[in-house]
Design an enzyme around this catalytic site. Structure first.
Site, PDB file in Angstrom:
ATOM      1  N   ASP A  98       0.848  -1.197   0.000  1.00  9.85           N
ATOM      2  CA  ASP A  98       0.000   0.000   0.000  1.00  9.85           C
ATOM      3  C   ASP A  98       0.888   1.254   0.000  1.00  9.85           C
ATOM      4  O   ASP A  98       1.811   1.353   0.803  1.00  9.85           O
ATOM      5  CB  ASP A  98      -0.882  -0.029   1.254  1.00  9.85           C
ATOM      6  CG  ASP A  98      -2.067   0.925   1.172  1.00  9.85           C
ATOM      7  OD1 ASP A  98      -1.905   2.027   0.603  1.00  9.85           O
ATOM      8  OD2 ASP A  98      -3.139   0.592   1.688  1.00  9.85           O
ATOM      9  N   HIS A 100      -0.419   4.508   0.045  1.00 10.70           N
ATOM     10  CA  HIS A 100      -1.123   5.695   0.544  1.00 10.70           C
ATOM     11  C   HIS A 100      -0.505   6.168   1.856  1.00 10.70           C
ATOM     12  O   HIS A 100      -0.446   5.403   2.813  1.00 10.70           O
ATOM     13  CB  HIS A 100      -2.603   5.379   0.738  1.00 10.70           C
ATOM     14  CG  HIS A 100      -3.288   5.022  -0.540  1.00 10.70           C
ATOM     15  ND1 HIS A 100      -3.338   3.726  -1.007  1.00 10.70           N
ATOM     16  CD2 HIS A 100      -3.934   5.784  -1.455  1.00 10.70           C
ATOM     17  CE1 HIS A 100      -3.993   3.709  -2.160  1.00 10.70           C
ATOM     18  NE2 HIS A 100      -4.364   4.954  -2.462  1.00 10.70           N
ATOM     19  N   SER A 151      -5.391  -4.240   2.046  1.00  9.36           N
ATOM     20  CA  SER A 151      -4.572  -3.925   3.220  1.00  9.36           C
ATOM     21  C   SER A 151      -5.228  -4.395   4.515  1.00  9.36           C
ATOM     22  O   SER A 151      -4.540  -4.642   5.514  1.00  9.36           O
ATOM     23  CB  SER A 151      -4.309  -2.420   3.308  1.00  9.36           C
ATOM     24  OG  SER A 151      -3.575  -2.015   2.174  1.00  9.36           O
TER      25      SER A 151
HETATM   26 CO1  B1M Z   1      -5.609   5.499  -4.199  1.00  8.50          CO
HETATM   27  N1  B1M Z   1      -7.200   4.441  -3.762  1.00  8.50           N
HETATM   28  N2  B1M Z   1      -4.956   4.059  -5.307  1.00  8.50           N
HETATM   29  N3  B1M Z   1      -4.168   6.723  -4.604  1.00  8.50           N
HETATM   30  N4  B1M Z   1      -6.580   6.829  -3.315  1.00  8.50           N
HETATM   31  C1  B1M Z   1      -8.122   4.976  -2.763  1.00  8.50           C
HETATM   32  C2  B1M Z   1      -7.785   4.472  -1.367  1.00  8.50           C
HETATM   33  C3  B1M Z   1      -9.525   4.436  -3.287  1.00  8.50           C
HETATM   34  C4  B1M Z   1     -10.591   4.254  -2.186  1.00  8.50           C
HETATM   35  C5  B1M Z   1     -10.028   5.379  -4.400  1.00  8.50           C
HETATM   36  C6  B1M Z   1     -11.358   4.957  -4.998  1.00  8.50           C
HETATM   37  O1  B1M Z   1     -11.428   4.024  -5.700  1.00  8.50           O
HETATM   38  N5  B1M Z   1     -12.407   5.697  -4.677  1.00  8.50           N
HETATM   39  C7  B1M Z   1      -9.095   3.094  -3.949  1.00  8.50           C
HETATM   40  C8  B1M Z   1      -9.103   1.848  -3.045  1.00  8.50           C
HETATM   41  C9  B1M Z   1     -10.185   0.883  -3.414  1.00  8.50           C
HETATM   42  C10 B1M Z   1     -10.104  -0.416  -2.702  1.00  8.50           C
HETATM   43  O2  B1M Z   1      -9.141  -0.909  -2.224  1.00  8.50           O
HETATM   44  N6  B1M Z   1     -11.246  -1.044  -2.690  1.00  8.50           N
HETATM   45  C11 B1M Z   1      -7.700   3.428  -4.423  1.00  8.50           C
HETATM   46  C12 B1M Z   1      -7.008   2.720  -5.452  1.00  8.50           C
HETATM   47  C13 B1M Z   1      -7.813   1.669  -6.166  1.00  8.50           C
HETATM   48  C14 B1M Z   1      -5.670   2.988  -5.783  1.00  8.50           C
HETATM   49  C15 B1M Z   1      -4.796   2.223  -6.798  1.00  8.50           C
HETATM   50  C16 B1M Z   1      -4.922   0.691  -6.775  1.00  8.50           C
HETATM   51  C17 B1M Z   1      -5.113   2.774  -8.194  1.00  8.50           C
HETATM   52  C18 B1M Z   1      -4.400   2.097  -9.338  1.00  8.50           C
HETATM   53  O3  B1M Z   1      -3.204   2.003  -9.364  1.00  8.50           O
HETATM   54  N7  B1M Z   1      -5.184   1.602 -10.246  1.00  8.50           N
HETATM   55  C19 B1M Z   1      -3.385   2.695  -6.389  1.00  8.50           C
HETATM   56  C20 B1M Z   1      -2.848   1.800  -5.264  1.00  8.50           C
HETATM   57  C21 B1M Z   1      -1.409   1.708  -5.217  1.00  8.50           C
HETATM   58  C22 B1M Z   1      -0.956   0.919  -3.995  1.00  8.50           C
HETATM   59  O4  B1M Z   1      -1.210   1.312  -2.879  1.00  8.50           O
HETATM   60  N8  B1M Z   1      -0.318  -0.208  -4.234  1.00  8.50           N
HETATM   61  C23 B1M Z   1      -3.684   4.041  -5.810  1.00  8.50           C
HETATM   62  C24 B1M Z   1      -2.790   5.105  -5.823  1.00  8.50           C
HETATM   63  C25 B1M Z   1      -3.054   6.362  -5.313  1.00  8.50           C
HETATM   64  C26 B1M Z   1      -2.147   7.588  -5.494  1.00  8.50           C
HETATM   65  C27 B1M Z   1      -0.654   7.218  -5.482  1.00  8.50           C
HETATM   66  C28 B1M Z   1      -2.469   8.237  -6.815  1.00  8.50           C
HETATM   67  C29 B1M Z   1      -2.636   8.509  -4.325  1.00  8.50           C
HETATM   68  C30 B1M Z   1      -1.857   8.319  -3.015  1.00  8.50           C
HETATM   69  C31 B1M Z   1      -0.767   9.319  -2.805  1.00  8.50           C
HETATM   70  C32 B1M Z   1      -0.201   9.237  -1.415  1.00  8.50           C
HETATM   71  O5  B1M Z   1      -0.823   8.847  -0.439  1.00  8.50           O
HETATM   72  N9  B1M Z   1       1.044   9.617  -1.331  1.00  8.50           N
HETATM   73  C33 B1M Z   1      -4.051   7.980  -4.094  1.00  8.50           C
HETATM   74  C34 B1M Z   1      -5.055   8.704  -3.401  1.00  8.50           C
HETATM   75  C35 B1M Z   1      -4.726  10.132  -3.041  1.00  8.50           C
HETATM   76  C36 B1M Z   1      -6.308   8.120  -3.042  1.00  8.50           C
HETATM   77  C37 B1M Z   1      -7.533   8.800  -2.401  1.00  8.50           C
HETATM   78  C38 B1M Z   1      -8.227   9.578  -3.512  1.00  8.50           C
HETATM   79  C39 B1M Z   1      -7.299   9.719  -1.235  1.00  8.50           C
HETATM   80  C40 B1M Z   1      -6.533   9.107  -0.069  1.00  8.50           C
HETATM   81  C41 B1M Z   1      -6.134  10.171   0.929  1.00  8.50           C
HETATM   82  O6  B1M Z   1      -5.004  10.607   0.958  1.00  8.50           O
HETATM   83  N10 B1M Z   1      -7.093  10.646   1.726  1.00  8.50           N
HETATM   84  C42 B1M Z   1      -8.349   7.527  -1.921  1.00  8.50           C
HETATM   85  C43 B1M Z   1      -9.831   7.746  -1.809  1.00  8.50           C
HETATM   86  C44 B1M Z   1     -10.358   7.586  -0.391  1.00  8.50           C
HETATM   87  O7  B1M Z   1      -9.659   7.399   0.561  1.00  8.50           O
HETATM   88  N11 B1M Z   1     -11.642   7.592  -0.268  1.00  8.50           N
HETATM   89  C45 B1M Z   1      -7.792   6.454  -2.763  1.00  8.50           C
HETATM   90  C46 B1M Z   1      -6.865  11.674   2.731  1.00  8.50           C
HETATM   91  C47 B1M Z   1      -6.266  11.044   3.998  1.00  8.50           C
HETATM   92  C48 B1M Z   1      -6.006  12.095   5.048  1.00  8.50           C
HETATM   93  O8  B1M Z   1      -7.224  10.123   4.486  1.00  8.50           O
HETATM   94  O9  B1M Z   1      -5.586   8.184   4.516  1.00  8.50           O
HETATM   95  O10 B1M Z   1      -8.031   7.839   5.059  1.00  8.50           O
HETATM   96  P1  B1M Z   1      -6.837   8.705   5.079  1.00  8.50           P
HETATM   97  O11 B1M Z   1      -6.455   9.015   6.597  1.00  8.50           O
HETATM   98  C49 B1M Z   1      -7.402   9.449   7.541  1.00  8.50           C
HETATM   99  C50 B1M Z   1      -8.005   8.311   8.360  1.00  8.50           C
HETATM  100  O12 B1M Z   1      -8.226   7.146   7.604  1.00  8.50           O
HETATM  101  C51 B1M Z   1      -7.060   8.147   9.503  1.00  8.50           C
HETATM  102  O13 B1M Z   1      -6.579   9.456   9.737  1.00  8.50           O
HETATM  103  C52 B1M Z   1      -6.651  10.256   8.560  1.00  8.50           C
HETATM  104  C53 B1M Z   1      -7.405  11.541   8.855  1.00  8.50           C
HETATM  105  O14 B1M Z   1      -7.118  12.131  10.050  1.00  8.50           O
HETATM  106  N12 B1M Z   1      -5.917   7.263   9.410  1.00  8.50           N
HETATM  107  C54 B1M Z   1      -5.321   6.780  10.545  1.00  8.50           C
HETATM  108  C55 B1M Z   1      -5.217   6.797   8.352  1.00  8.50           C
HETATM  109  N13 B1M Z   1      -4.231   6.020   8.759  1.00  8.50           N
HETATM  110  C56 B1M Z   1      -4.254   5.986  10.094  1.00  8.50           C
HETATM  111  C57 B1M Z   1      -3.448   5.322  11.011  1.00  8.50           C
HETATM  112  C58 B1M Z   1      -3.740   5.469  12.385  1.00  8.50           C
HETATM  113  C59 B1M Z   1      -4.799   6.283  12.783  1.00  8.50           C
HETATM  114  C60 B1M Z   1      -5.605   6.932  11.895  1.00  8.50           C
HETATM  115  O15 B1M Z   1      -3.036   4.896  13.342  1.00  8.50           O
HETATM  116  C61 B1M Z   1      -1.968   4.039  12.994  1.00  8.50           C
END
Ligand code: B1M
Length: 215
Positions: A98, A100, A151
């Site tokens: 992963d 992200h 993940s």
């Molecule tokens: Co990706 N991606 N992405 N992506 N991406 C998602 C996660 C996805 C839901 C988008 C969608 O389809 N709507 C989807 C997953 C679907 C699934 O698994 N069912 C997805 C996909 C499919 C993919 C790829 C597979 C796409 C592809 O290649 N075809 C690929 C995966 C690559 C891989 O991981 N092997 C991919 C790639 C990418 C980018 C590189 C382009 C980029 C990431 C850049 C980066 O992080 N450096 C990206 C992005 C930006 C997203 C979305 C749009 C936004 C994620 C984000 O940063 N959110 C995302 C959509 C979504 O999440 N709904 C998506 C903002 C961030 C602050 O939120 O990380 O949730 P989040 O963190 C929150 C809480 O969750 C929590 O605190 C934070 C807020 O305070 N939290 C914790 C998180 N971790 C924590 C740990 C803790 C405590 C709290 O304690 C340990």
């Protein structure tokens, strides 16, 4: 556009030009964390929805993520800090497979700003590396982040591996990331792990959990 909408648009459009000036202006009105939580994260949610529904292609998601990271980096020095320090240490990683890391890095910032030592291992970390780092740094807890549905499976395997290595009682585990939910962690994963495992919906819940672990 009004400032907040303009900033949100910048995230969605991946538009960096003039970002810092807008952020500086926003800082005269609101605290840095509020800008992140209310405005920037809302933009990232929209990006997720657009990508999920096929209206946005991956390179543009990446651009948005980069603008988000630049914005958080610009705001970070303006966030309130608790200089006490030494409240405890956590090893933090995005799990194997992963990439992200925006959420994980926000957790790092919030914990670091509130007196915790954070050893941030980065992305795609196999459980062995996480365990080694926790041991080397004498961590008080382990934090794993993951956004992909696969993940959540990796996290379960990681907890099983930690059981097998006999370290479950040593390290409480904090889990977060958009693919998880509370019931999955508190029912399914808690039944697997021999130590303490908790779900953090956001970085602030992560902080509250660390505070309660260290009590
Ligand atoms: Co990706 N991606 N992405 N992506 N991406 C998602 C996660 C996805 C839901 C988008 C969608 O389809 N709507 C989807 C997953 C679907 C699934 O698994 N069912 C997805 C996909 C499919 C993919 C790829 C597979 C796409 C592809 O290649 N075809 C690929 C995966 C690559 C891989 O991981 N092997 C991919 C790639 C990418 C980018 C590189 C382009 C980029 C990431 C850049 C980066 O992080 N450096 C990206 C992005 C930006 C997203 C979305 C749009 C936004 C994620 C984000 O940063 N959110 C995302 C959509 C979504 O999440 N709904 C998506 C903002 C961030 C602050 O939120 O990380 O949730 P989040 O963190 C929150 C809480 O969750 C929590 O605190 C934070 C807020 O305070 N939290 C914790 C998180 N971790 C924590 C740990 C803790 C405590 C709290 O304690 C340990």
């Amino acid at each position: 556009l009004p400032l907040a909408e303009r900033l949100e648009r910048r995230i969605v459009d991946g538009e960096r030009n003039g970002l810092e000036a807008d952020l500086d202006e926003a800082l005269t009105e609101r605290p840095a964390l509020e800008i992140v939580n209310d405005t920037l994260l809302s933009g990232m949610r929209t990006v997720g929805e657009l990508f999920g529904s096929g209206q946005m292609q991956l390179p543009f998601v990446l651009q948005s993520a980069e603008v988000m990271k630049a914005a958080v980096a610009h705001l970070e020095p303006h966030m309130e800090k608790d200089d006490a320090g030494g409240k405890g240490r956590i090893v933090l990683a995005t799990v194997k497979g992963d990439v992200h890391d925006i959420g994980k890095n926000l957790v790092d910032i919030i914990l670091s700003n509130n007196g915790y030592d954070v050893v941030n291992l980065g992305i795609k970390q196999p459980v062995g590396a996480i365990i080694d780092a926790a041991s080397e740094h004498r961590a008080d807890a382990v934090g794993m982040s993951g956004l992909l549905v696969k993940s959540t499976v990796v996290m379960k395997e990681n907890l099983e591996e930690m059981n097998a290595r006999g370290v479950a009682e040593t390290w409480p585990v904090l889990l977060g990331g958009a693919a998880l939910n509370r019931t999955f962690v508190e029912d399914d994963l808690a039944a697997v792990y021999k130590g303490e495992v908790s779900y953090a919906r956001d970085a602030f819940e992560g902080l509250r959990l660390m505070d309660s672990i260290m009590k």
